[in-house]
Design an enzyme around this catalytic site. Sequence first.
Site, mmCIF file in Angstrom:
data_model
loop_
_atom_site.group_PDB
_atom_site.id
_atom_site.type_symbol
_atom_site.label_atom_id
_atom_site.label_comp_id
_atom_site.label_asym_id
_atom_site.label_seq_id
_atom_site.Cartn_x
_atom_site.Cartn_y
_atom_site.Cartn_z
ATOM 1 N N GLY A 235 0.836 -1.192 0.000
ATOM 2 C CA GLY A 235 0.000 0.000 0.000
ATOM 3 C C GLY A 235 0.869 1.239 0.000
ATOM 4 O O GLY A 235 2.026 1.198 -0.424
ATOM 5 N N SER A 236 0.323 2.318 0.518
ATOM 6 C CA SER A 236 1.033 3.593 0.437
ATOM 7 C C SER A 236 2.153 3.676 1.484
ATOM 8 O O SER A 236 2.122 2.986 2.509
ATOM 9 C CB SER A 236 0.052 4.737 0.639
ATOM 10 O OG SER A 236 -0.499 4.650 1.930
ATOM 11 N N THR A 237 3.090 4.545 1.215
ATOM 12 C CA THR A 237 4.208 4.730 2.141
ATOM 13 C C THR A 237 3.697 5.255 3.483
ATOM 14 O O THR A 237 4.179 4.836 4.544
ATOM 15 C CB THR A 237 5.251 5.678 1.510
ATOM 16 O OG1 THR A 237 5.782 5.011 0.349
ATOM 17 C CG2 THR A 237 6.393 5.984 2.452
ATOM 18 N N THR B 225 0.808 4.670 4.975
ATOM 19 C CA THR B 225 0.225 3.570 5.765
ATOM 20 C C THR B 225 1.325 2.609 6.214
ATOM 21 O O THR B 225 1.285 2.083 7.331
ATOM 22 C CB THR B 225 -0.851 2.831 4.945
ATOM 23 O OG1 THR B 225 -1.817 3.778 4.501
ATOM 24 C CG2 THR B 225 -1.547 1.777 5.757
ATOM 25 N N GLU C 139 5.581 -3.284 1.106
ATOM 26 C CA GLU C 139 5.728 -2.944 -0.325
ATOM 27 C C GLU C 139 4.971 -1.654 -0.539
ATOM 28 O O GLU C 139 3.746 -1.641 -0.451
ATOM 29 C CB GLU C 139 5.118 -4.046 -1.205
ATOM 30 C CG GLU C 139 5.813 -5.375 -1.142
ATOM 31 C CD GLU C 139 7.185 -5.346 -1.777
ATOM 32 O OE1 GLU C 139 7.515 -4.366 -2.469
ATOM 33 O OE2 GLU C 139 7.937 -6.303 -1.563
ATOM 34 N N CYS D 18 2.104 0.792 -8.475
ATOM 35 C CA CYS D 18 3.265 1.269 -7.704
ATOM 36 C C CYS D 18 4.459 1.383 -8.637
ATOM 37 O O CYS D 18 5.343 2.196 -8.431
ATOM 38 C CB CYS D 18 3.542 0.301 -6.578
ATOM 39 S SG CYS D 18 3.551 -1.393 -7.127
ATOM 40 N N GLU E 211 3.922 10.601 -5.884
ATOM 41 C CA GLU E 211 3.248 9.501 -6.564
ATOM 42 C C GLU E 211 1.800 9.918 -6.843
ATOM 43 O O GLU E 211 1.060 10.257 -5.935
ATOM 44 C CB GLU E 211 3.265 8.256 -5.682
ATOM 45 C CG GLU E 211 2.637 7.070 -6.361
ATOM 46 C CD GLU E 211 2.605 5.831 -5.474
ATOM 47 O OE1 GLU E 211 2.211 5.948 -4.315
ATOM 48 O OE2 GLU E 211 2.969 4.756 -5.972
HETATM 49 P P1 NAD Z 1 -3.414 2.462 1.357
HETATM 50 O O1 NAD Z 1 -2.121 2.519 2.072
HETATM 51 O O2 NAD Z 1 -4.377 3.575 1.568
HETATM 52 O O3 NAD Z 1 -4.215 1.148 1.731
HETATM 53 C C1 NAD Z 1 -3.650 -0.127 1.604
HETATM 54 C C2 NAD Z 1 -4.249 -1.028 2.643
HETATM 55 O O4 NAD Z 1 -3.888 -0.548 3.937
HETATM 56 C C3 NAD Z 1 -5.775 -1.082 2.608
HETATM 57 O O5 NAD Z 1 -6.180 -2.407 2.867
HETATM 58 C C4 NAD Z 1 -6.163 -0.171 3.754
HETATM 59 O O6 NAD Z 1 -7.420 -0.465 4.313
HETATM 60 C C5 NAD Z 1 -5.049 -0.438 4.739
HETATM 61 N N1 NAD Z 1 -4.828 0.611 5.737
HETATM 62 C C6 NAD Z 1 -5.044 1.950 5.613
HETATM 63 N N2 NAD Z 1 -4.709 2.581 6.767
HETATM 64 C C7 NAD Z 1 -4.273 1.638 7.623
HETATM 65 C C8 NAD Z 1 -3.753 1.661 8.954
HETATM 66 N N3 NAD Z 1 -3.632 2.794 9.640
HETATM 67 N N4 NAD Z 1 -3.360 0.493 9.504
HETATM 68 C C9 NAD Z 1 -3.443 -0.663 8.828
HETATM 69 N N5 NAD Z 1 -3.936 -0.755 7.574
HETATM 70 C C10 NAD Z 1 -4.342 0.380 6.971
HETATM 71 O O7 NAD Z 1 -3.056 2.271 -0.165
HETATM 72 P P2 NAD Z 1 -4.052 2.138 -1.380
HETATM 73 O O8 NAD Z 1 -4.586 3.495 -1.662
HETATM 74 O O9 NAD Z 1 -5.006 1.025 -1.156
HETATM 75 O O10 NAD Z 1 -3.046 1.661 -2.534
HETATM 76 C C11 NAD Z 1 -2.267 2.556 -3.214
HETATM 77 C C12 NAD Z 1 -0.857 2.578 -2.676
HETATM 78 O O11 NAD Z 1 -0.312 1.263 -2.683
HETATM 79 C C13 NAD Z 1 0.080 3.384 -3.563
HETATM 80 O O12 NAD Z 1 0.912 4.206 -2.793
HETATM 81 C C14 NAD Z 1 0.912 2.322 -4.279
HETATM 82 O O13 NAD Z 1 2.144 2.723 -4.714
HETATM 83 C C15 NAD Z 1 0.987 1.267 -3.264
HETATM 84 N N6 NAD Z 1 1.264 -0.019 -3.915
HETATM 85 C C16 NAD Z 1 2.491 -0.575 -3.758
HETATM 86 C C17 NAD Z 1 2.803 -1.775 -4.378
HETATM 87 C C18 NAD Z 1 4.142 -2.414 -4.198
HETATM 88 O O14 NAD Z 1 4.243 -3.612 -4.400
HETATM 89 N N7 NAD Z 1 5.170 -1.708 -3.829
HETATM 90 C C19 NAD Z 1 1.849 -2.417 -5.151
HETATM 91 C C20 NAD Z 1 0.596 -1.813 -5.298
HETATM 92 C C21 NAD Z 1 0.318 -0.611 -4.651
#
Ligand code: NAD
Length: 494
Positions: A241-243, A245, A264, A298, A397
């Site tokens: 997910g995002s940096t 989070t 990741e 990502c 990003e």
């Molecule tokens: P996000 O970080 O908002 O959410 C990802 C997950 O984390 C979701 O399931 C969300 O519910 C959960 N989450 C959110 N806040 C949380 C917390 N405080 N504690 C625990 N879990 C929490 O990201 P997104 O918007 O779903 O996805 C986009 C991001 O993911 C982009 O920054 C992208 O670059 C990244 N990404 C990275 C890769 C990689 O492999 N490096 C792959 C795909 C996406």
Amino acid sequence: MTTTTPDWRALAGSVSYPTGLLIDGTWEAGSARHEVVSPIDGQVVTDVAFADAADVDRAVASARAAFADRRWAGMAPADRKDVLVRWAHLVNEHAEQLAVLTALEMGKPAREAKAIDVRACHRTLRWYGEAIDKVLDEIPKVPDTSWALIEREPAGVVGAITPWNFPLTLETWKIAPALAVGCSVVLKPAELSPLTALYVAQLGLEAGLPEGVLNVVNGGGATAGAALAGHMDVDIITFTGSTATGRAIMTAAAQSNMKRPYLELGGKGANIVFPDADLDKAAAAAAWAVTYNAGQMCTAGSRLVVHESVKDDVLAKVLDAMAGLQPDNPLNDDAPIGAIASARQLDTVHGIVTEGLADGGRLLVGGAPVLTETGGSYYPPTVVDELRPESLLAQKEVFGPVLSVLTFSSDEEAVTIGNATNYGLASAVWTNDLGRARRTSKGLQMGTVWVNCYEEGDLTVPFGGVKQSGFGSDKSLHAMDKFTNLKTTWIELA
Ligand code: NAD
């Protein structure tokens, strides 16, 4: 899988799927429900159960009980393999249902979801399933009076928190190696993509996964996600997910039971184009790399870093290619790109573009939502030229189809610009000079460097980042190590 073109609209109206929480092998209605809104047209698809901290607690307890009595970890490796391979085959048999659910919940073309996401899910389950009984432990050289074993033991209960951009792929990259080594899992999918996770879990039960070994708790990030990351009885937390989070999860891991986090995170990928490259190929790839999945990757090639001597030529080719990569309804089999995953994500993308343009740069194409009459969320390929490496659009990003154009005049400057962000996930180098390809790829601080291609790879190679793109790669045999602990047994024989 059938080879005829499916009627995606008919399937979207008829597909059925679970909507509950999967805890201890049982589907539960849950105390709270959450609407799934399709970015295709802004309409509600269904609602799903949303977990609170108490539900997460029960899911972890179920995973712990399954791990403790070794109903899965203690199974013969070849039998665990059979379950994962059977599961992979079921995914294949349900490819079109899974593809249409992906399109409905997060807006990518159903055709593409079938060809890429479902295929990745199938292959990942099969690959790790087949690996189970082929990885060995170690016996080190020690004095004859002793005997030592180095064994990889399953780490226990794994919490997996995943995003919505490649739901099937990214969930399986975590679940499959964790289950392969014998762990139990609690999966918390993204709020925007709950349906595919539930459908795949149902197939897992059908394939013979014992109850409690895989639990799926949809829920909010700040509630269910945070409860899992901060849980005292979760041994490993694996996250994509995002940096921002990722930082919160690492903190929660440190402040609870010091569970091992694997993160990741985001990226700001570059296509670095040298004058001696095949410019047609480089430009076509640059257009594709930032528009594929509507740029919600990502690894999106969101920066075009091009030598000043070929910039005009390359840019003209990129714009030309992008003209054929316009968004369309994901249920049309020929949609080049689909929707942005939600109205909120569309606002985020457009907000960054607006803010970025105020910080400098020249808009060449795109720059505002399209197909607004559909009620859905669509953004066209957007190109911003004349940026500096420190410009907002060269740093942030976007997670949308937005390309930032930067130029360089020397090989050293190309590497400097390539490295000039907080991220370090992936980039590509375009050149026909092998020495230059090697020097540049060595100089780039990235988890992956592609040479004369973009986004290539398979399950045999790791995928992960450096710097603020995270650590702890998915894929390859190395991913299995993440879910094991090294155990030394030293036996005194004399
Ligand atoms: P996000 O970080 O908002 O959410 C990802 C997950 O984390 C979701 O399931 C969300 O519910 C959960 N989450 C959110 N806040 C949380 C917390 N405080 N504690 C625990 N879990 C929490 O990201 P997104 O918007 O779903 O996805 C986009 C991001 O993911 C982009 O920054 C992208 O670059 C990244 N990404 C990275 C890769 C990689 O492999 N490096 C792959 C795909 C996406």
